[in-house]
Design a protein around this motif. Structure first.
Motif, PDB file in Angstrom:
ATOM      1  N   UNK A  78      15.649  -0.604 -66.843  1.00 38.45           N
ATOM      2  CA  UNK A  78      16.834  -0.131 -66.143  1.00 38.45           C
ATOM      3  C   UNK A  78      17.606   0.862 -67.002  1.00 38.45           C
ATOM      4  N   UNK A  79      18.069   1.931 -66.390  1.00 39.04           N
ATOM      5  CA  UNK A  79      18.903   2.882 -67.133  1.00 39.04           C
ATOM      6  C   UNK A  79      20.339   2.385 -67.311  1.00 39.04           C
ATOM      7  N   UNK A  80      20.605   1.184 -66.844  1.00 38.46           N
ATOM      8  CA  UNK A  80      21.976   0.677 -66.925  1.00 38.46           C
ATOM      9  C   UNK A  80      22.100  -0.503 -67.867  1.00 38.46           C
ATOM     10  N   UNK A  81      23.300  -0.666 -68.343  1.00 34.43           N
ATOM     11  CA  UNK A  81      23.684  -1.877 -69.068  1.00 34.43           C
ATOM     12  C   UNK A  81      24.180  -2.810 -67.977  1.00 34.43           C
ATOM     13  N   UNK A  82      23.343  -3.748 -67.565  1.00 34.40           N
ATOM     14  CA  UNK A  82      23.701  -4.488 -66.352  1.00 34.40           C
ATOM     15  C   UNK A  82      23.758  -6.007 -66.493  1.00 34.40           C
ATOM     16  N   UNK A  83      24.422  -6.602 -65.543  1.00 30.94           N
ATOM     17  CA  UNK A  83      24.394  -8.040 -65.361  1.00 30.94           C
ATOM     18  C   UNK A  83      24.099  -8.292 -63.893  1.00 30.94           C
ATOM     19  N   UNK A  84      23.043  -9.043 -63.618  1.00 30.64           N
ATOM     20  CA  UNK A  84      22.558  -9.255 -62.259  1.00 30.64           C
ATOM     21  C   UNK A  84      22.820 -10.715 -61.898  1.00 30.64           C
TER      22      UNK A  84
ATOM     23  N   UNK B 295      18.926  -0.299 -59.416  1.00 29.55           N
ATOM     24  CA  UNK B 295      18.905  -0.870 -60.759  1.00 29.55           C
ATOM     25  C   UNK B 295      17.803  -0.267 -61.633  1.00 29.55           C
ATOM     26  N   UNK B 296      16.623  -0.100 -61.058  1.00 31.64           N
ATOM     27  CA  UNK B 296      15.522   0.443 -61.850  1.00 31.64           C
ATOM     28  C   UNK B 296      15.255   1.906 -61.540  1.00 31.64           C
ATOM     29  N   UNK B 297      16.154   2.481 -60.775  1.00 40.24           N
ATOM     30  CA  UNK B 297      16.042   3.880 -60.389  1.00 40.24           C
ATOM     31  C   UNK B 297      14.609   4.217 -59.962  1.00 40.24           C
ATOM     32  N   UNK B 298      14.122   3.458 -59.020  1.00 38.40           N
ATOM     33  CA  UNK B 298      12.761   3.631 -58.505  1.00 38.40           C
ATOM     34  C   UNK B 298      12.590   5.038 -57.934  1.00 38.40           C
ATOM     35  N   UNK B 299      11.445   5.613 -58.227  1.00 41.13           N
ATOM     36  CA  UNK B 299      11.158   6.973 -57.777  1.00 41.13           C
ATOM     37  C   UNK B 299      10.562   6.964 -56.369  1.00 41.13           C
ATOM     38  N   UNK B 300      11.296   7.566 -55.445  1.00 40.43           N
ATOM     39  CA  UNK B 300      10.812   7.625 -54.061  1.00 40.43           C
ATOM     40  C   UNK B 300      10.490   9.053 -53.635  1.00 40.43           C
ATOM     41  N   UNK B 301      10.530   9.975 -54.555  1.00 37.36           N
ATOM     42  CA  UNK B 301      10.332  11.381 -54.174  1.00 37.36           C
ATOM     43  C   UNK B 301       8.948  11.585 -53.570  1.00 37.36           C
TER      44      UNK B 301
END
Length: 319
Positions: free
Chosen positions: A189-195, A110-116
């Motif tokens: 969030x990079x998305x248009x979302x509903x959680x 959802x938040x495109x967390x950076x794990x690199x």
RNA sequence: AGGGGUAUAGUUCAGCUGGUAGAAUAACGGUCUCCAAAACCGCAGGUCGUGGGUUCAAAUCCUACUGCCCCUG
């Protein structure tokens, strides 16, 4: 660029996510990505309450039965794979629906967390694990306290898993994990979302959990576990640490009676549900869907659809 | 019916020779940004079965009653 739509349907174990997810997918013409750390594994059907082919009702599902039980799975892989499937789904002009109870996984997507910074270098990690064994958790924590005092302050000394990760992060990236986490926390969030978080009365939830465990055993959970053991899958595997598997393996190993194993399993599942709820309470922008307030499943779905409409994820035709 | 035992936190139990109670576990709450169905943390519970008595003071001693357990008949 316009944000792409994403629907999330989650909640504690046993609330009834699966049944609702199919109705939802049909209503919005969506496809389902499972956000579940255990249902990815093959041969683990009963204990994970995995959806069956028939139940799917023709709705495409991803990240179910994709791995062998001895393969590693973690947030990073989950994130990569679900992004991959989401792109495919968008290309087909469909809406991806993330369904499952692993809050951490949902957050990662959802938040495109950076794990690199991953490196797949596990040698340092194993070295640290060895060190805890020898010198104890406090020793390791004191090392972190010198290198990264901010992180050390937020991580409890007994929580070696996190202490190790903080040290590993420091070594691989050169930065402090406390700062990294803070940055990630700021993300939109990079998305248009509903959680959506499905929930119901605690006592009733616990009751259904207890009953569901009994049903799993009637359905042959013990045999499932025996078969996995016969295939050579052992308790050190991530998959075998799943609820239902670790307890029954311990029983098969003669550590306690079947009755005791079942009690521990029920208790563990209840605790798990509680932890899931704690996680969702902390997440922002969630829409709680209290099942007790709706007389039927149809009305639950109706409520969800109305929210999706409000958030411009779908456009309902009135009448 | 007689004899013996027991009654302490939701549960299982501690509490030596009297100074108004502790633990485990459940419950409840929380942390979480690469093992997350994992790992870790915090907090709150008891008119000590009921009524008398002894004592400056009783969960602790005496007594009656009640419930449960065991033995004998």
């Amino acid at each position: 660029m316009e944000k792409k739509p994403l629907i999330i349907l989650t909640g504690p174990t046993s609330v009834g996510k699966t049944a609702l997810s199919i109705a939802l997918a049909k209503a919005v013409d969506g496809e389902i990505i499972s956000a579940d750390s255990m249902q990815v594994y093959k041969y683990m059907d009963i204990g994970t309450a995995k959806i069956s082919q028939e139940q799917m009702g023709g709705i495409p599902h991803y990240l179910i039965d994709e791995l062998e039980p001895d393969e590693d799975f973690n947030v990073v892989r989950f994130q990569q794979l679900s992004k991959h499937y989401m792109n495919q789904i968008y290309a087909r002009n469909k809406i991806p629906i993330l369904v499952g109870g692993t809050g951490f996984y949902i957050q990662a997507v959802l938040y495109d967390i950076d794990f690199t910074e991953n490196e797949t270098d596990t040698s340092y990690r194993s070295f640290l694990e060895q060190l805890v064994q020898e010198k104890g958790p406090l020793h390791l924590h004191s090392i972190l306290a010198k290198a990264d005092p901010e992180s050390a302050e937020t991580i409890h000394p007994n929580n070696s898993k996190r202490v190790i990760r903080a040290l590993e992060y420091l070594k691989l990236s050169g930065g402090k994990i406390s700062e990294h986490n803070e940055e990630q926390r700021q993300k939109d969030s990079p998305y248009q979302f509903c959680y959506f978080v499905l929930n119901k009365d605690r006592a009733m939830l616990y009751d259904t959990i207890n009953k569901r465990v009994d049903i799993m055993l009637q359905d042959g959970l013990l045999n499932e576990v025996k078969n996995l053991a016969a295939r050579g899958y052992t308790r050190d595997l991530v998959s075998m640490q799943g609820l239902g598997y670790k307890e029954l393996l311990a029983y098969l190993n003669g550590e306690y009676t079947l009755e005791k194993a079942i009690d521990i399993l029920k208790r563990g599942t209840r605790h798990f549900a509680k932890r899931q709820l704690t996680w969702f309470k902390r997440e922002k922008d969630v829409i709680w869907v209290d099942k007790d307030q709706f007389p039927t499943e149809t009305e639950v779905l109706g409520y969800i659809l109305s929210k999706l409409d409000e958030h411009s994820i779908i456009h309902r035709n009135i009448e």
